[in-house]
Write a protein that holds these residues in place. Structure first.
Motif, short mmCIF file in Angstrom:
data_model
loop_
_atom_site.label_atom_id
_atom_site.label_comp_id
_atom_site.label_asym_id
_atom_site.label_seq_id
_atom_site.Cartn_x
_atom_site.Cartn_y
_atom_site.Cartn_z
N ASN A 95 -63.77 53.83 29.13
CA ASN A 95 -64.73 54.91 28.99
C ASN A 95 -65.80 54.57 27.95
O ASN A 95 -65.50 54.39 26.78
N ALA A 99 -68.17 61.72 26.19
CA ALA A 99 -67.07 62.70 26.25
C ALA A 99 -65.77 62.00 26.62
O ALA A 99 -65.77 60.95 27.27
N ALA A 100 -64.66 62.60 26.22
CA ALA A 100 -63.34 62.07 26.58
C ALA A 100 -63.17 62.08 28.10
O ALA A 100 -63.72 62.94 28.79
N GLU A 102 -61.53 63.02 31.37
CA GLU A 102 -60.74 64.22 31.70
C GLU A 102 -59.72 64.00 32.82
O GLU A 102 -58.82 64.79 33.00
N GLY A 103 -59.89 62.95 33.60
CA GLY A 103 -59.04 62.75 34.78
C GLY A 103 -57.66 62.22 34.43
O GLY A 103 -57.32 62.03 33.26
N ARG A 125 -62.30 62.99 19.82
CA ARG A 125 -61.76 62.54 21.10
C ARG A 125 -60.30 62.10 20.96
O ARG A 125 -59.48 62.36 21.82
N GLN A 128 -58.26 65.06 21.07
CA GLN A 128 -58.19 65.61 22.44
C GLN A 128 -57.14 64.87 23.27
O GLN A 128 -56.34 65.49 23.96
N TYR A 129 -57.15 63.54 23.20
CA TYR A 129 -56.16 62.76 23.96
C TYR A 129 -54.75 63.08 23.48
O TYR A 129 -53.83 63.26 24.27
N ARG A 132 -53.45 66.22 24.80
CA ARG A 132 -53.13 66.15 26.23
C ARG A 132 -51.88 65.31 26.50
O ARG A 132 -51.54 65.05 27.66
#
Length: 141
Positions: A95, A99-100, A102-103, A125, A128-129, A132
């Motif tokens: 990436n 933005a991070a 998302e998929g 980011r 965020q990971y 998730r």
């Protein structure tokens, strides 16, 4: 568990040409038989990566193309996608966008510029990971 690996650019050869690190990551993925999606920041970066992957290594050919340029997208081990093209995720995603990712994927690689101003959004980011459920790692390059 999916992984998110952050590659922090520090070595002089990557400082001047950060896309060389992306090429090395793509070559390692190809050698490991991992189908890779590279999310380019824009069409210009996608073109630059396409050119660099052709010339990157005299010893190794890395089959690649820019997504949407022909019907063979799903047959090409390394697919480079500009933002306007919605390419399906693959096991490995590199990436380069702001933005991070998302998929869903097994592993996402984030290439972090040497510029300290660029690092702050990447800390966000990282969180965020982690939130998730990704296992998060950092490598100095």
């Amino acid at each position: 568990m999916p992984r998110a690996d952050f590659y922090l650019i520090a070595k002089p050869r990557f400082l001047t040409e950060p896309l060389k690190l992306v090429c090395e990551l793509a070559r390692k993925a190809y050698d490991a038989n991992l189908w890779t999606l590279i999310l380019a920041r824009d069409a210009e970066q996608a073109e630059a990566l396409d050119e660099l992957l052709w010339a990157f290594d005299d010893e190794a050919y890395i089959p690649h193309q820019i997504a949407g340029t022909d019907e063979e997208d799903d047959l090409t081990p390394v697919l480079i996608a500009a933002p306007e093209f919605d390419a399906p995720a693959r096991a490995l995603v590199i990436n380069l966008r702001d933005a991070a990712f998302e998929g869903a994927c097994e592993r996402v690689l984030e290439v972090v510029p040497a510029d300290p101003a660029a690092r702050e959004p990447l800390r966000e980011r990282w969180k965020q990971y982690k939130a998730r459920g990704f296992a998060v790692n950092k490598y100095d390059m």
